[in-house]
Design a protein around this motif. Structure first.
Motif, PDB file in Angstrom:
ATOM      1  N   PHE A  71      41.363  30.428  39.846  1.00  0.00           N
ATOM      2  CA  PHE A  71      41.169  30.599  38.602  1.00  0.00           C
ATOM      3  C   PHE A  71      42.205  30.416  37.844  1.00  0.00           C
ATOM      4  O   PHE A  71      43.518  30.528  38.273  1.00  0.00           O
ATOM      5  CB  PHE A  71      40.230  31.584  38.214  1.00  0.00           C
ATOM      6  CG  PHE A  71      40.886  32.939  38.319  1.00  0.00           C
ATOM      7  CD1 PHE A  71      40.619  33.505  39.661  1.00  0.00           C
ATOM      8  CD2 PHE A  71      41.470  33.349  37.493  1.00  0.00           C
ATOM      9  CE1 PHE A  71      41.388  34.768  39.902  1.00  0.00           C
ATOM     10  CE2 PHE A  71      42.214  34.801  37.795  1.00  0.00           C
ATOM     11  CZ  PHE A  71      41.939  35.407  38.788  1.00  0.00           C
ATOM     12  N   ASP A  72      42.143  30.054  36.370  1.00  0.00           N
ATOM     13  CA  ASP A  72      43.515  29.801  35.592  1.00  0.00           C
ATOM     14  C   ASP A  72      43.713  30.991  34.615  1.00  0.00           C
ATOM     15  O   ASP A  72      44.586  31.818  34.753  1.00  0.00           O
ATOM     16  CB  ASP A  72      43.176  28.598  34.699  1.00  0.00           C
ATOM     17  CG  ASP A  72      43.570  27.612  35.669  1.00  0.00           C
ATOM     18  OD1 ASP A  72      44.835  27.351  36.524  1.00  0.00           O
ATOM     19  OD2 ASP A  72      42.671  26.741  36.080  1.00  0.00           O
ATOM     20  N   ASN A  73      42.716  31.292  33.830  1.00  0.00           N
ATOM     21  CA  ASN A  73      43.064  32.481  32.763  1.00  0.00           C
ATOM     22  C   ASN A  73      42.605  33.606  33.576  1.00  0.00           C
ATOM     23  O   ASN A  73      41.571  33.929  34.041  1.00  0.00           O
ATOM     24  CB  ASN A  73      41.988  31.963  31.660  1.00  0.00           C
ATOM     25  CG  ASN A  73      42.627  30.756  30.804  1.00  0.00           C
ATOM     26  OD1 ASN A  73      43.783  30.677  31.007  1.00  0.00           O
ATOM     27  ND2 ASN A  73      41.708  30.137  30.190  1.00  0.00           N
ATOM     28  N   LEU A  74      43.520  34.831  33.227  1.00  0.00           N
ATOM     29  CA  LEU A  74      43.211  35.856  33.901  1.00  0.00           C
ATOM     30  C   LEU A  74      42.494  36.893  32.898  1.00  0.00           C
ATOM     31  O   LEU A  74      42.924  37.270  31.745  1.00  0.00           O
ATOM     32  CB  LEU A  74      44.429  36.666  34.294  1.00  0.00           C
ATOM     33  CG  LEU A  74      44.510  37.981  34.691  1.00  0.00           C
ATOM     34  CD1 LEU A  74      43.703  38.118  35.932  1.00  0.00           C
ATOM     35  CD2 LEU A  74      45.647  38.778  35.022  1.00  0.00           C
ATOM     36  N   THR A  75      41.171  36.976  33.090  1.00  0.00           N
ATOM     37  CA  THR A  75      40.390  38.008  32.207  1.00  0.00           C
ATOM     38  C   THR A  75      39.324  38.375  33.232  1.00  0.00           C
ATOM     39  O   THR A  75      39.119  38.092  34.397  1.00  0.00           O
ATOM     40  CB  THR A  75      39.409  36.816  31.081  1.00  0.00           C
ATOM     41  OG1 THR A  75      38.536  36.271  31.901  1.00  0.00           O
ATOM     42  CG2 THR A  75      40.161  36.180  30.323  1.00  0.00           C
ATOM     43  N   PRO A  76      38.916  39.777  32.708  1.00  0.00           N
ATOM     44  CA  PRO A  76      37.667  40.300  34.021  1.00  0.00           C
ATOM     45  C   PRO A  76      36.704  39.285  34.253  1.00  0.00           C
ATOM     46  O   PRO A  76      36.110  39.425  35.385  1.00  0.00           O
ATOM     47  CB  PRO A  76      37.184  41.612  33.241  1.00  0.00           C
ATOM     48  CG  PRO A  76      38.440  41.711  32.147  1.00  0.00           C
ATOM     49  CD  PRO A  76      39.186  40.413  31.753  1.00  0.00           C
ATOM     50  N   ASP A  77      36.360  38.535  33.223  1.00  0.00           N
ATOM     51  CA  ASP A  77      35.274  37.668  33.440  1.00  0.00           C
ATOM     52  C   ASP A  77      35.449  36.730  34.558  1.00  0.00           C
ATOM     53  O   ASP A  77      34.765  36.231  35.448  1.00  0.00           O
ATOM     54  CB  ASP A  77      34.635  36.926  32.101  1.00  0.00           C
ATOM     55  CG  ASP A  77      33.745  37.768  31.356  1.00  0.00           C
ATOM     56  OD1 ASP A  77      33.178  38.938  32.041  1.00  0.00           O
ATOM     57  OD2 ASP A  77      33.516  37.659  30.237  1.00  0.00           O
ATOM     58  N   THR A  78      36.735  35.844  34.365  1.00  0.00           N
ATOM     59  CA  THR A  78      37.156  34.739  35.200  1.00  0.00           C
ATOM     60  C   THR A  78      37.368  35.374  36.745  1.00  0.00           C
ATOM     61  O   THR A  78      36.878  34.989  37.702  1.00  0.00           O
ATOM     62  CB  THR A  78      38.467  34.015  34.979  1.00  0.00           C
ATOM     63  OG1 THR A  78      39.464  35.054  34.574  1.00  0.00           O
ATOM     64  CG2 THR A  78      38.345  33.428  33.559  1.00  0.00           C
ATOM     65  N   VAL A  79      37.778  36.482  36.837  1.00  0.00           N
ATOM     66  CA  VAL A  79      37.999  37.291  38.120  1.00  0.00           C
ATOM     67  C   VAL A  79      36.516  37.586  38.732  1.00  0.00           C
ATOM     68  O   VAL A  79      36.198  37.204  40.020  1.00  0.00           O
ATOM     69  CB  VAL A  79      38.529  38.845  38.023  1.00  0.00           C
ATOM     70  CG1 VAL A  79      38.624  39.066  39.531  1.00  0.00           C
ATOM     71  CG2 VAL A  79      39.854  38.477  37.322  1.00  0.00           C
ATOM     72  N   TYR A  80      35.750  37.837  37.959  1.00  0.00           N
ATOM     73  CA  TYR A  80      34.314  38.216  38.391  1.00  0.00           C
ATOM     74  C   TYR A  80      33.702  37.177  38.979  1.00  0.00           C
ATOM     75  O   TYR A  80      33.000  36.956  39.909  1.00  0.00           O
ATOM     76  CB  TYR A  80      33.328  38.908  37.128  1.00  0.00           C
ATOM     77  CG  TYR A  80      32.048  39.304  37.455  1.00  0.00           C
ATOM     78  CD1 TYR A  80      31.774  40.378  38.274  1.00  0.00           C
ATOM     79  CD2 TYR A  80      31.004  38.201  37.224  1.00  0.00           C
ATOM     80  CE1 TYR A  80      30.261  40.524  38.561  1.00  0.00           C
ATOM     81  CE2 TYR A  80      29.712  38.396  37.220  1.00  0.00           C
ATOM     82  CZ  TYR A  80      29.426  39.774  38.153  1.00  0.00           C
ATOM     83  OH  TYR A  80      28.098  39.808  38.461  1.00  0.00           O
ATOM     84  N   ASP A  81      33.690  36.013  38.028  1.00  0.00           N
ATOM     85  CA  ASP A  81      33.013  34.634  38.553  1.00  0.00           C
ATOM     86  C   ASP A  81      33.577  34.098  39.547  1.00  0.00           C
ATOM     87  O   ASP A  81      33.046  33.702  40.414  1.00  0.00           O
ATOM     88  CB  ASP A  81      33.424  33.720  37.395  1.00  0.00           C
ATOM     89  CG  ASP A  81      32.562  34.118  35.864  1.00  0.00           C
ATOM     90  OD1 ASP A  81      31.636  35.009  36.045  1.00  0.00           O
ATOM     91  OD2 ASP A  81      32.662  33.677  34.866  1.00  0.00           O
ATOM     92  N   THR A  82      34.813  34.192  39.729  1.00  0.00           N
ATOM     93  CA  THR A  82      35.499  33.634  40.984  1.00  0.00           C
ATOM     94  C   THR A  82      35.347  34.264  42.217  1.00  0.00           C
ATOM     95  O   THR A  82      34.947  33.747  43.187  1.00  0.00           O
ATOM     96  CB  THR A  82      37.092  33.316  40.848  1.00  0.00           C
ATOM     97  OG1 THR A  82      37.375  32.902  39.574  1.00  0.00           O
ATOM     98  CG2 THR A  82      37.602  32.540  41.673  1.00  0.00           C
ATOM     99  N   VAL A  83      35.172  35.588  42.217  1.00  0.00           N
ATOM    100  CA  VAL A  83      34.672  36.405  43.378  1.00  0.00           C
ATOM    101  C   VAL A  83      33.290  36.047  43.625  1.00  0.00           C
ATOM    102  O   VAL A  83      32.814  35.801  44.582  1.00  0.00           O
ATOM    103  CB  VAL A  83      34.871  38.225  42.959  1.00  0.00           C
ATOM    104  CG1 VAL A  83      34.081  38.800  44.058  1.00  0.00           C
ATOM    105  CG2 VAL A  83      36.356  38.361  43.090  1.00  0.00           C
ATOM    106  N   GLY A  84      32.574  36.090  42.464  1.00  0.00           N
ATOM    107  CA  GLY A  84      31.107  35.509  42.842  1.00  0.00           C
ATOM    108  C   GLY A  84      31.028  34.214  43.271  1.00  0.00           C
ATOM    109  O   GLY A  84      30.006  34.082  44.266  1.00  0.00           O
ATOM    110  N   TRP A  85      31.940  33.139  43.089  1.00  0.00           N
ATOM    111  CA  TRP A  85      31.773  31.687  43.755  1.00  0.00           C
ATOM    112  C   TRP A  85      32.132  31.998  45.164  1.00  0.00           C
ATOM    113  O   TRP A  85      31.316  31.414  45.649  1.00  0.00           O
ATOM    114  CB  TRP A  85      32.928  31.209  43.035  1.00  0.00           C
ATOM    115  CG  TRP A  85      32.744  29.810  43.210  1.00  0.00           C
ATOM    116  CD1 TRP A  85      31.882  29.018  43.638  1.00  0.00           C
ATOM    117  CD2 TRP A  85      34.171  28.996  43.345  1.00  0.00           C
ATOM    118  NE1 TRP A  85      32.273  27.606  43.984  1.00  0.00           N
ATOM    119  CE2 TRP A  85      33.682  27.549  43.610  1.00  0.00           C
ATOM    120  CE3 TRP A  85      35.388  29.130  43.108  1.00  0.00           C
ATOM    121  CZ2 TRP A  85      34.804  26.655  43.669  1.00  0.00           C
ATOM    122  CZ3 TRP A  85      36.352  28.110  43.053  1.00  0.00           C
ATOM    123  CH2 TRP A  85      35.916  26.801  43.336  1.00  0.00           C
TER     124      TRP A  85
END
Ligand code: ADP
Ligand code: GLC
Length: 487
Positions: free
Chosen positions: A429-443
């Motif tokens: 992922f590109d931008n570091l936010t709690p949501d992008t981390v959550y989404d990428t782990v989810g993926w």
């Protein structure tokens, strides 16, 4: 070629992070090419004198108005490369490399590392061994560069070239300028050497300003640090010195990080035995961490210094960090090993009380770090910035898919998953936010449950990657030759 490494850390003697692994592996790789490499570092309290050999004579190191007397010990790194340890009770006879839990950054660090760098020159004199290259690492070794460039004290090093490797722009070694007289440079070098930084002294800045050649540990990071976002105020200086700067990707010491040889594993494995091998290590990891033993749930491993650079706020900050949400809403397990900032250590212990699927060991453990690499399905590294990063490479070689932010060395070593073709070696992922981390782990977790054939292929692709040191060692030799050409 005669090369002296000046470093504060060296695997297996003293390590707080990847710097220790890098200097050790690079030195061995250079030795293999026939170079005469020697290393100088402090003898910290944690390195027992037994097992080292003491040089007969003491070594005097002038700091300012007085001389410090040290003992010098030696040992062989992997039986091959000579390491010299500067032993000085007052400066190094304590726990911790740069600081301790009670004093995060030792107040006398300028003196401690002045002793190391001036000691390096004095030692070479004593041995009548004048290297062609002094290769210093990070802010703690940086003083060697202006000492070499201005040579007020060390005139016989006139043919020696200074090479400086930046492992991390986030640690610069900034202190009151009252320490300056004890660094071994005259006051007229305060500006000329690049030490001056808003009327304080900045070791990293002096190293960058004074070295004949500069390197950093990945091509992407070499570009990033020339921008205001990643240059930590020194981007202008780095742009000015860009023609001397190269980014050389670190390798992996495959004697230590190799699933087919790794004595810390429950079961060793290769590309051909990866599924049974990883299954055995997964079971061992679940047992060791107190997780439910099951091959039906993916494990996410984390091994890290718990500091802001590693994206730990986005994972663990009270109320907004995403780790609680990951564990509460996805069918996963998390195994974490780490130490660092107090707030983060205690947050992790709190989280562990609430979530049976989240198990952590707060502290440092070489052995567990290997088991986590081998037993996990994914390895999470959401770094805010990452000069190179070694753990994602260890993960790839162990068949563990990295989940990383596209930055620095992570961008240079991981290829993003394409769910249409199954290509890639990890999840990015590109931008570091709690949501992008959550989404990428989810993926990643989604792919584990729904695209198992892709996961199997990605694992194999990762394990087949080559991260040997041979190529990097050749690039360093070229840097040394170029630097020598400048004299
Ligand atoms: P950095 O040097 O910024 O910490 P790297 O990825 O280059 O990052 O290197 C980290 C190294 O330190 C790896 O070898 C990793 O396994 C090790 N490490 C970090 N924290 C721990 C820990 N708590 N216990 C054991 N090893 C650790
Ligand atoms: C630093 C960096 C890390 C790098 C290591 C070795 O600690 O944070 O990214 O891998 O140095 O060069």
């Amino acid at each position: 070629m005669k090369i002296l490494m000046v470093t504060a850390e060296l695997t297996p003697f003293a390590k707080t992070g990847g710097l220790a692994d890098m200097v050790s592996a690079l030195s061995l790789a250079l030795h293999k090419t026939g170079a005469d490499v020697r290393i100088v570092m402090p003898r910290y309290y944690s390195i027992p004198r037994e097992g080292l050999t003491r040089l007969e004579d003491p070594l005097g190191v002038p700091l300012a108005w007085k001389e410090e007397w040290t003992a010098v010990y030696t040992a062989k790194l992997s039986g091959k490369v000579t390491v010299f340890f500067i032993d000085h009770e007052q400066f190094f006879g304590r726990d911790g490399v740069y600081g301790s839990p009670w004093e995060r950054d030792f107040h006398d660090n300028p003196l401690r590392f002045s002793l190391l760098c001036n000691g390096a020159f004095q030692l070479c004199r004593k041995l009548s061994w004048i290297p062609e290259v002094i290769h210093a690492h990070d802010w703690s070794g940086a003083l060697a560069m202006p000492l070499l460039k201005f040579r007020e004290r060390y005139r016989e090093f006139k043919k020696t070239a200074g090479v400086f490797t930046i492992h991390n722009m986030g640690y610069q070694g900034i202190y009151p300028k009252d320490f300056f007289p004890q660094l071994g440079l005259p006051w007229d070098c305060f500006y000329a050497s690049g030490f001056e930084d808003w009327d304080r002294i900045n070791f990293l800045k002096a190293g960058i300003s004074s070295a004949a050649a500069l390197t950093t540990v990945s091509p992407t990071y070499a570009r990033e640090i020339q921008s205001p976002e990643s240059g930590f105020r020194l981007d202008g200086l780095l742009r000015a010195r860009a023609s001397c700067l190269s980014g050389i990707l670190n390798g992996v010491d495959t004697e230590i990080w190799n699933p087919s040889k790794d004595a810390f594993l429950a079961k060793k494995y290769t590309l051909n035995t990866v599924s049974t091998g990883k299954a055995a290590n997964k079971r061992a990891l679940q047992e060791r961490m107190g997780l439910e033993v099951s091959d039906k749930i993916p494990i996410i491993g984390i091994v890290t210094r718990l500091v802001d650079q590693k994206g730990v706020a986005e994972l663990f900050a009270p109320t907004w960090g995403c780790m609680y949400r990951v564990c509460a809403t996805m069918k996963v397990q998390v195994a974490l090993l780490g130490s660092g900032e107090h707030w983060c250590e205690s947050e992790i212990l709190e989280l562990q009380k609430k979530l049976p699927v989240f198990r952590a060991q707060v502290g440092y453990s070489e052995e567990l770090s290997h088991l986590i690499e081998a037993g996990s399905d994914f390895f999470l590294m959401p770094s805010r910035y990452e000069p190179c990063g070694l753990n994602q490479m260890y993960s790839l070689l162990y068949g563990t898919l990295p989940i990383v932010r596209r930055t620095g060395g992570l961008a240079d070593t991981v290829q993003n998953y394409d769910e249409r073709t199954g290509e890639g070696t990890g999840f990015m992922f590109d931008n570091l936010t709690p949501d992008t981390v959550y989404d990428t782990v989810g993926w990643a977790v989604w792919a584990w449950y729904n695209k198992r054939d892709h996961i199997t292929e990605m694992r194999k692709r990762g394990m087949a990657q080559k991260f040997g040191w041979d190529i990097a060692a050749k690039s360093y030799l070229q840097v040394y030759r170029n630097a020598l050409g400048k004299h």
